[in-house]
Design a protein around this motif. Sequence first.
Motif, PDB file in Angstrom:
ATOM      1  N   PHE A   4       0.838  -1.187   0.000  1.00 28.76           N
ATOM      2  CA  PHE A   4       0.000   0.000   0.000  1.00 28.76           C
ATOM      3  C   PHE A   4       0.874   1.238   0.000  1.00 28.76           C
ATOM      4  CE2 PHE A   4      -2.656  -3.166   2.134  1.00 28.76           C
ATOM      5  CZ  PHE A   4      -3.763  -3.119   1.298  1.00 28.76           C
ATOM      6  N   SER A   5       0.502   2.173  -0.802  1.00 29.79           N
ATOM      7  CA  SER A   5       1.210   3.444  -0.760  1.00 29.79           C
ATOM      8  C   SER A   5       0.675   4.257   0.413  1.00 29.79           C
ATOM      9  CB  SER A   5       1.015   4.202  -2.075  1.00 29.79           C
ATOM     10  OG  SER A   5      -0.321   4.622  -2.202  1.00 29.79           O
ATOM     11  N   ASP A   7      -0.750   7.094   0.306  1.00 20.78           N
ATOM     12  CA  ASP A   7      -2.057   7.669  -0.020  1.00 20.78           C
ATOM     13  C   ASP A   7      -3.173   6.661   0.154  1.00 20.78           C
ATOM     14  OD1 ASP A   7      -0.853  10.068  -0.623  1.00 20.78           O
ATOM     15  OD2 ASP A   7      -0.693   9.612  -2.768  1.00 20.78           O
ATOM     16  N   THR A   8      -2.915   5.411  -0.241  1.00 19.68           N
ATOM     17  CA  THR A   8      -3.931   4.375  -0.100  1.00 19.68           C
ATOM     18  C   THR A   8      -4.222   4.102   1.367  1.00 19.68           C
ATOM     19  OG1 THR A   8      -3.119   3.380  -2.144  1.00 19.68           O
ATOM     20  CG2 THR A   8      -4.560   2.043  -0.779  1.00 19.68           C
ATOM     21  N   LEU A  11      -6.197   6.976   2.814  1.00 29.09           N
ATOM     22  CA  LEU A  11      -7.586   6.927   2.358  1.00 29.09           C
ATOM     23  C   LEU A  11      -8.373   5.867   3.113  1.00 29.09           C
ATOM     24  CD1 LEU A  11      -9.702   7.977   0.326  1.00 29.09           C
ATOM     25  CD2 LEU A  11      -8.899   6.191  -1.239  1.00 29.09           C
ATOM     26  N   PHE A  12      -7.779   4.677   3.288  1.00 23.13           N
ATOM     27  CA  PHE A  12      -8.449   3.609   4.018  1.00 23.13           C
ATOM     28  C   PHE A  12      -8.724   4.022   5.464  1.00 23.13           C
ATOM     29  CE2 PHE A  12      -7.804   0.111   7.033  1.00 23.13           C
ATOM     30  CZ  PHE A  12      -8.972  -0.585   6.798  1.00 23.13           C
TER      31      PHE A  12
END
Length: 91
Positions: A4-5, A7-8, A11-12
Motif C-alpha cells: 500500500f502506498s 495515499d492508499t 484513504l483507508f
Amino acid sequence: MPTFSGDTMELFLSRARILAIGTVPAYLMLAFFLTKEEGWHWSFLALFVLPPVAAVLGFVAKRDIRPGLGIAALVLAIAPFPVVGGVETLL
C-alpha cells in the motif's frame, strides 16, 4: 502480499474513521426508534455499546496509522446488525 502506498493507507484509515464515527448517531436513532416501537430488549445494548467503541477505535487507528485497528473499527461498526438480529431471533 499487496503493498500500500501512503495515499492508499491514508484513504483507508480516513474512510474507516468516518464510517465508524458516522454509525454512532445512526445506531442511536435506530435504538430510540426500536425502543419506542418494540419496547426495551437487552439486545439494544449492542446499539449503545458497540458504535462508540468502533468510533474510538476508528479515531485511534487514523491517529496512530494502524490499519488492523481500522479493520476492527469497521467490523465493530457493522456488528450491531447481526448481533441484534441473532439475539432477537433466539428470543
